[in-house]
Design an enzyme around this catalytic site. Structure first.
Site, short mmCIF file in Angstrom:
data_model
loop_
_atom_site.label_atom_id
_atom_site.label_comp_id
_atom_site.label_asym_id
_atom_site.label_seq_id
_atom_site.Cartn_x
_atom_site.Cartn_y
_atom_site.Cartn_z
N LYS A 32 42.73 59.96 -7.17
CA LYS A 32 42.66 59.55 -6.04
C LYS A 32 42.34 60.47 -5.06
CE LYS A 32 44.01 55.27 -7.06
NZ LYS A 32 42.82 54.30 -7.09
N ARG A 33 41.84 61.56 -5.70
CA ARG A 33 41.26 62.81 -4.87
C ARG A 33 42.49 63.49 -4.30
NH1 ARG A 33 38.29 61.17 -8.68
NH2 ARG A 33 36.30 60.97 -8.50
N ALA A 70 41.71 64.46 -0.23
CA ALA A 70 40.90 63.81 0.60
C ALA A 70 41.67 63.11 1.66
CB ALA A 70 40.37 62.52 -0.34
N LEU A 72 44.38 61.67 4.46
CA LEU A 72 45.32 60.23 4.63
C LEU A 72 44.83 59.13 3.18
CD1 LEU A 72 47.45 58.45 6.25
CD2 LEU A 72 45.23 57.51 7.20
N LEU A 74 43.75 56.26 2.47
CA LEU A 74 43.13 55.13 3.04
C LEU A 74 43.58 53.62 2.62
CD1 LEU A 74 39.63 56.80 3.73
CD2 LEU A 74 41.57 56.68 5.33
N GLY A 119 43.02 64.62 6.77
CA GLY A 119 44.46 65.11 6.32
C GLY A 119 44.64 66.53 5.41
N GLU A 122 44.09 69.25 7.46
CA GLU A 122 45.51 69.44 8.34
C GLU A 122 46.49 70.08 7.36
OE1 GLU A 122 45.86 65.06 9.61
OE2 GLU A 122 45.75 65.88 11.52
N GLU A 142 37.61 61.41 10.56
CA GLU A 142 38.34 60.31 11.23
C GLU A 142 37.63 59.68 12.11
OE1 GLU A 142 39.49 63.44 10.38
OE2 GLU A 142 41.71 63.24 9.98
N ARG A 145 35.81 56.96 10.27
CA ARG A 145 36.51 56.07 9.86
C ARG A 145 37.51 54.82 10.86
NH1 ARG A 145 34.74 56.68 5.03
NH2 ARG A 145 35.06 58.57 4.08
N GLY A 150 46.50 62.97 12.71
CA GLY A 150 47.61 62.65 13.09
C GLY A 150 48.79 63.52 12.32
C1 1HE Z 1 40.86 57.58 -2.15
C2 1HE Z 1 40.50 58.51 -0.94
C3 1HE Z 1 41.41 58.23 0.12
C4 1HE Z 1 39.20 59.07 -2.51
N1 1HE Z 1 42.47 57.56 0.18
N2 1HE Z 1 41.96 56.78 -1.94
N3 1HE Z 1 39.71 60.73 4.14
C5 1HE Z 1 38.31 60.63 4.04
O1 1HE Z 1 37.74 59.81 4.89
C6 1HE Z 1 37.79 61.02 2.81
C7 1HE Z 1 37.73 59.75 1.91
N4 1HE Z 1 37.16 60.16 0.69
C8 1HE Z 1 35.99 60.51 0.25
O2 1HE Z 1 34.82 60.73 1.14
C9 1HE Z 1 35.52 60.84 -1.28
O3 1HE Z 1 36.55 60.17 -2.21
C10 1HE Z 1 35.43 62.24 -1.58
C11 1HE Z 1 34.46 63.10 -1.17
C12 1HE Z 1 37.00 63.00 -1.39
C13 1HE Z 1 35.50 62.21 -3.38
O4 1HE Z 1 34.62 61.73 -3.66
P1 1HE Z 1 34.12 61.37 -5.10
O5 1HE Z 1 32.73 60.57 -5.14
O6 1HE Z 1 34.53 62.33 -6.01
O7 1HE Z 1 35.44 60.12 -5.54
P2 1HE Z 1 35.41 58.42 -4.75
O8 1HE Z 1 34.38 57.88 -5.80
O9 1HE Z 1 35.18 58.46 -3.51
O10 1HE Z 1 36.87 58.31 -5.27
C14 1HE Z 1 37.70 58.15 -6.39
C15 1HE Z 1 38.86 57.36 -6.26
O11 1HE Z 1 39.60 58.14 -5.20
C16 1HE Z 1 38.65 56.01 -5.57
O12 1HE Z 1 39.51 55.17 -6.13
P3 1HE Z 1 39.44 54.30 -7.33
O13 1HE Z 1 40.78 53.75 -7.68
O14 1HE Z 1 38.46 53.41 -6.93
O15 1HE Z 1 38.98 54.91 -8.63
C17 1HE Z 1 38.83 56.33 -4.00
O16 1HE Z 1 39.21 55.12 -3.56
C18 1HE Z 1 39.95 57.14 -4.23
N5 1HE Z 1 40.00 58.05 -2.88
N6 1HE Z 1 39.64 59.20 -1.28
C19 1HE Z 1 42.54 56.69 -0.91
N7 1HE Z 1 41.62 59.23 1.26
C20 1HE Z 1 47.63 61.44 9.48
S1 1HE Z 1 46.10 60.77 9.83
C21 1HE Z 1 44.84 61.62 8.83
C22 1HE Z 1 43.61 60.84 8.95
C23 1HE Z 1 42.64 61.02 7.78
O17 1HE Z 1 43.06 61.95 6.91
S2 1HE Z 1 41.34 60.40 7.92
C24 1HE Z 1 40.40 61.00 6.61
C25 1HE Z 1 40.47 60.45 5.32
#
Ligand code: 1HE
Length: 268
Positions: A32-33, A70, A72, A74, A119, A122, A142, A145, A150
């Site tokens: 889940k990265r 990665a 929060l 999501l 996050g 963070e 953020e 999305r 937070g």
């Molecule tokens: C996740 C998450 C996640 C991956 N929550 N499951 N964060 C983001 O907007 C970043 C979101 N993630 C990404 O942009 C990419 O996943 C990565 C650049 C980190 C990695 O890419 P990649 O190609 O190696 O992996 P992937 O194919 O996108 O994901 C692999 C798996 O990890 C997949 O799950 P699967 O069950 O389908 O295999 C994804 O769903 C899972 N995964 N990232 C849940 N973030 C207190 S407020 C804070 C607010 C924030 O942090 S907003 C920023 C959120």
């Protein structure tokens, strides 16, 4: 007697004790990265609540797999369909964990690779020292999305890069990497290859300092930054009064006086 850390209580984190009281805390959901779900945050709260009283000299924070974190979770956030009050309480648990890291007095060295985003940034910005490598990149997605930070980014990331860059990162999704990220203050070190190896070297070095000095460096600096200059100077004097007269410092001072202690020299 020091409190014990029961490693079996952790599953989203892998915790491992090394020499000199150095512990490695690894985010352990690579599939889940290393996204931060509620259980991971609770384990961070637990580890960093215990660490100052459990003889942890330095904590090295790492992520398993190609990406540090990665941000929060999501999917959990989507599935839970939280109310505003629910998510406020989620954020307060993030703050509990990250404040324990920043203010707890145990030096935290983060070993970063791949994505350090949302996050994840963070979390990384709550560490005292950040080591990145050539794969590491930083972003705050953020805005894209439909979210907002937070977990303290408005405070800690702004402290690192300044308000204008922080707002630009959030508005445009700008990514920083390489030497530029170091120049901006997102990391203090960049290495080719294993950021964990370098973080462990730094941790071993930090562990050679007296614990009370490390405690003051990793709690007083942050607390004093929150004070007025007048109160901060007073607090600094009080902390220095305690730290700089600690009995364990006397042998180090004596070694300087008898010329057996290493001198501070420029790098080769
Ligand atoms: C996740 C998450 C996640 C991956 N929550 N499951 N964060 C983001 O907007 C970043 C979101 N993630 C990404 O942009 C990419 O996943 C990565 C650049 C980190 C990695 O890419 P990649 O190609 O190696 O992996 P992937 O194919 O996108 O994901 C692999 C798996 O990890 C997949 O799950 P699967 O069950 O389908 O295999 C994804 O769903 C899972 N995964 N990232 C849940 N973030 C207190 S407020 C804070 C607010 C924030 O942090 S907003 C920023 C959120």
């Amino acid at each position: 007697m020091a409190i014990q850390i029961d490693k079996s209580r952790f599953s989203n984190l892998a915790v491992e004790e090394r020499d000199n009281g150095v512990w490695v805390v690894t985010l352990n959901r690579p599939s889940k990265r290393n996204a931060l779900d509620i259980d991971t945050i609770e384990e961070l709260v637990e580890f960093f609540s215990l660490a100052p009283r459990a003889g942890v000299s330095v904590a090295v924070l790492a992520g398993s797999g190609d990406h540090f974190c990665a941000g929060l979770d999501l999917i959990e956030h989507h599935d839970e369909d939280r109310s505003p009050a629910d998510f406020m309480h989620v954020c307060l648990r993030w703050h509990e964990a990250f404040n324990k890291m920043e203010y707890g007095g145990v030096p935290v060295v983060a070993a970063l690779q791949g994505a350090v985003v949302g996050g994840g940034l963070e979390l990384a910005s709550s560490a005292h020292v950040r080591v990145m490598n050539e794969t590491t990149y930083f972003a705050l997605p953020e805005g894209q999305r439909g979210l907002f930070t937070g977990g303290g980014a408005t405070i800690r990331v702004t402290d690192l890069v300044g308000k204008a860059r922080m707002i630009d990162m959030m508005l445009t999704g700008r990514v920083y990497q390489g030497q530029e990220a170091v120049d901006l203050g997102l990391a203090q070190y960049i290495v080719e290859g294993s950021s964990l190896d370098r973080a462990l070297e730094l941790a071993d070095r930090i562990a050679q300092n007296l614990p009370l000095s490390n405690f003051a460096i990793c709690s007083a600096v942050s607390h004093i930054q929150n004070m007025s200059a007048l109160d901060g100077a007073y607090a600094e004097a009080v902390v220095a009064g305690v730290v700089n007269t600690q009995p364990d410092a006397r042998t180090r001072l004596a070694a300087f006086a008898d010329k057996s202690a290493a001198r501070v020299r420029p790098n080769d």
